[in-house]
Design an enzyme around this catalytic site. Structure first.
Site, PDB file in Angstrom:
ATOM      1  N   SER A 133       5.355  -5.535   1.643  1.00 40.00           N
ATOM      2  CA  SER A 133       6.588  -4.789   1.881  1.00 40.00           C
ATOM      3  C   SER A 133       6.649  -4.378   3.351  1.00 40.00           C
ATOM      4  O   SER A 133       5.696  -4.571   4.101  1.00 40.00           O
ATOM      5  CB  SER A 133       6.642  -3.551   0.980  1.00 40.00           C
ATOM      6  OG  SER A 133       5.697  -2.609   1.442  1.00 40.00           O
ATOM      7  N   LYS A 134       7.762  -3.780   3.709  1.00 40.15           N
ATOM      8  CA  LYS A 134       8.029  -3.374   5.097  1.00 40.15           C
ATOM      9  C   LYS A 134       6.872  -2.610   5.739  1.00 40.15           C
ATOM     10  O   LYS A 134       6.618  -2.740   6.921  1.00 40.15           O
ATOM     11  CB  LYS A 134       9.280  -2.475   5.136  1.00 40.15           C
ATOM     12  CG  LYS A 134      10.545  -3.230   5.042  1.00 40.15           C
ATOM     13  CD  LYS A 134      11.439  -3.223   6.244  1.00 40.15           C
ATOM     14  CE  LYS A 134      10.873  -3.478   7.580  1.00 40.15           C
ATOM     15  NZ  LYS A 134      11.267  -4.681   8.231  1.00 40.15           N
ATOM     16  N   ARG A 135       6.227  -1.791   4.905  1.00 43.97           N
ATOM     17  CA  ARG A 135       5.198  -0.935   5.527  1.00 43.97           C
ATOM     18  C   ARG A 135       3.989  -1.736   6.017  1.00 43.97           C
ATOM     19  O   ARG A 135       3.168  -1.240   6.771  1.00 43.97           O
ATOM     20  CB  ARG A 135       4.787   0.206   4.594  1.00 43.97           C
ATOM     21  CG  ARG A 135       3.993  -0.225   3.430  1.00 43.97           C
ATOM     22  CD  ARG A 135       3.799   0.866   2.403  1.00 43.97           C
ATOM     23  NE  ARG A 135       3.311   0.261   1.193  1.00 43.97           N
ATOM     24  CZ  ARG A 135       2.057  -0.090   0.994  1.00 43.97           C
ATOM     25  NH1 ARG A 135       1.153   0.149   1.913  1.00 43.97           N
ATOM     26  NH2 ARG A 135       1.689  -0.667  -0.130  1.00 43.97           N
TER      27      ARG A 135
END
Ligand code: GLU
Length: 466
Positions: free
Chosen positions: A240-242
């Site tokens: 994911s983005k993180r």
């Protein structure tokens, strides 16, 4: 059998790196087998699908060089065909009308949960006489799924997977408003497109059983399925983005080359001995589903950056110049004109050796696009001691007396250092600071030559004075 594979993204957001890998595997698989690679945009969910997202997907695929052999099929244009097949199943007794209202379905689910059963449709209208249908309620059409036995999928990646048919209820294929459900539409489209192999993320594995039942109900040939394990971040959680960049266009923005991304994605979840660097032709030659691993793969940004560096060094200079010019042009503090371009072209062989991404390349080349006074990094400032400045004042005249070619400059610098009793680095480092405003650059002779006599000497004299 001629292989026909496809990538079928839903345009509800960006093109995720996992989707790009699915697309790449399908392309390579089709090419390896001399088949056809197709693209279907699954835009049936009208509320979540946007034309912008479709554009982003097409642009991302194009950038990666993943191009379908035929124009993309838009699922939303095929609703009439999806309905037609639902009615054909109805006529064949393989589907039935269901007049349950949303309220009734909700109660059915609640009762099942209260009794500790899974919340499935209980087949209320399966064998009931349609004459009992309530007035004023539009029916949905449901698949008359088999109740005994099991549905088996011989998956190319996961092996044989099976489910007892008692676990699957009669899914809706056509809603009461006449629109097809997603699982039904996918089967009709794959069949009509002549798809022989469905390679997709393993988040779709559970859908496959229901889709197989639709093929069976229509008596259609069932394609082979291959479900790819998902891509995880370094910590093992779903990517994911993180974790960093996830969308393909984000990787482009961060200065990765499309062929490096493709090479990295290929090695992420597929293996062929220890081979790390494979170009497209080699990938097509070697790719097959037996090399796909069953475990989720972990995205390693450092490894990708390293691989990108390898591709940067192999990349054509003219291409890197064009890419760098575009990036320099975005910075209002820089002058991205023909002079800069000529300097960049001259220095590119040295610059590309040390840059792992296009962003690093543009950063290292920015000094070529600056006007005096140069911004000085602290490390460069520290090199410009009063003695160094005095040395540069003298050096300017020496350099001016050369032909300003790299070999001529190199010879002059060595002779100057020797005459002064200095190491070459003691001359080159302050000179580098004066020319670039930093303490790193390609060879000092090449850097001087790329800037050209006028600009290089102006920078040396400016540093000598301040
Ligand atoms: N549209 C689905 C998705 O974006 C893929 C469906 C399929 O490949 O069958 O995840």
């Amino acid at each position: 059998m001629t292989v026909r594979a496809r990538f079928a993204p839903s345009p509800t957001g960006m093109l995720h790196i996992g989707g790009a890998r699915t697309a790449l595997f399908n392309l390579l698989f089709a090419r390896h087998h001399g088949g056809t690679f197709l693209l279907r945009i699954e835009d049936t969910d009208r509320e979540r699908s946007t034309p912008e997202a479709t554009q982003v997907i097409l642009e991302g695929l194009d950038w990666l060089g993943i191009r379908p052999d035929e124009p993309p099929v838009f699922q939303s244009t095929r609703a009439a065909r999806h309905a037609e097949v639902a009615y054909a199943m109805l006529a064949a007794g393989r589907a039935y009308r269901c007049w349950c209202t949303p309220d009734e379905l909700r109660r059915m689910r609640e009762e099942a949960i209260a009794e500790g059963r899974p919340p499935r449709y209980n087949g209320y209208w399966r064998d009931r006489d349609p004459a009992e249908a309530p007035a004023g309620v539009a029916p949905a059409i449901r698949l008359k799924a088999p109740r005994e036995g099991e549905t088996v999928v011989d998956d190319l990646v996961q092996g044989t997977v099976r489910v007892a048919n008692t676990e699957l209820d009669d899914m809706i294929i056509l809603r009461s408003d006449g629109t097809p459900t997603y699982l039904h539409a996918v089967v009709v489209d794959d069949h009509d497109m002549g798809i022989t192999h469905v390679i997709r993320g393993d988040d779709h594995l559970t859908n496959t059983f229901r889709q197989v039942q639709v093929y069976q109900a229509m008596g259609w040939h069932i394609p082979r399925f291959g479900h790819l394990p998902l891509i995880h971040g370094a910590d093992g959680a779903k990517l994911s983005k993180r974790h960093g960049a996830v969308s393909v266009l984000e990787f482009r923005e961060q200065g990765f080359l499309p062929e490096a991304i493709c090479n990295y994605l290929l090695r992420l979840g597929w293996g062929h001995g220890d081979v790390e660097v494979l170009d497209r032709a080699e990938a097509i030659r070697l790719f097959d589903t037996d090399g796909i691993g069953r475990a989720p793969s972990r995205m390693d940004y450092a490894k990708l950056t390293h691989l990108n560096g390898i591709y940067m060094r192999q990349a054509d200079d003219a291409r890197l110049v064009a890419e760098t010019m575009q990036r320099l042009a975005r910075d209002p503090a820089l002058v991205a004109d023909a002079t800069t371009e000529a300097r960049l072209a001259a220095l590119m062989p040295g610059l590309k050796e040390r840059a792992r991404t296009l962003v690093e390349l543009a950063d290292s080349a920015a000094f070529l696009a600056r006007c005096l006074p140069l911004p000085m990094a602290p490390k460069a400032e520290a090199l410009l001691t009063p003695e160094a400045r005095a040395m540069l004042a003298e050096l300017a005249g020496v350099l001016d007396a050369t032909d300003f070619t790299a070999p001529g400059l190199d010879a002059a610098l060595r002779a100057f250092a020797e005459a002064k009793g200095l190491k070459l680095g003691q001359v080159a480092q302050p000179l580098r600071a004066a020319l670039t405003g930093s303490n790193t650059s390609p060879g000092i002779d090449a850097t001087l030559a790329a800037l050209g006599r006028g600009e290089a000497l102006a920078r040396v004299r400016a540093a000598a004075q301040t």
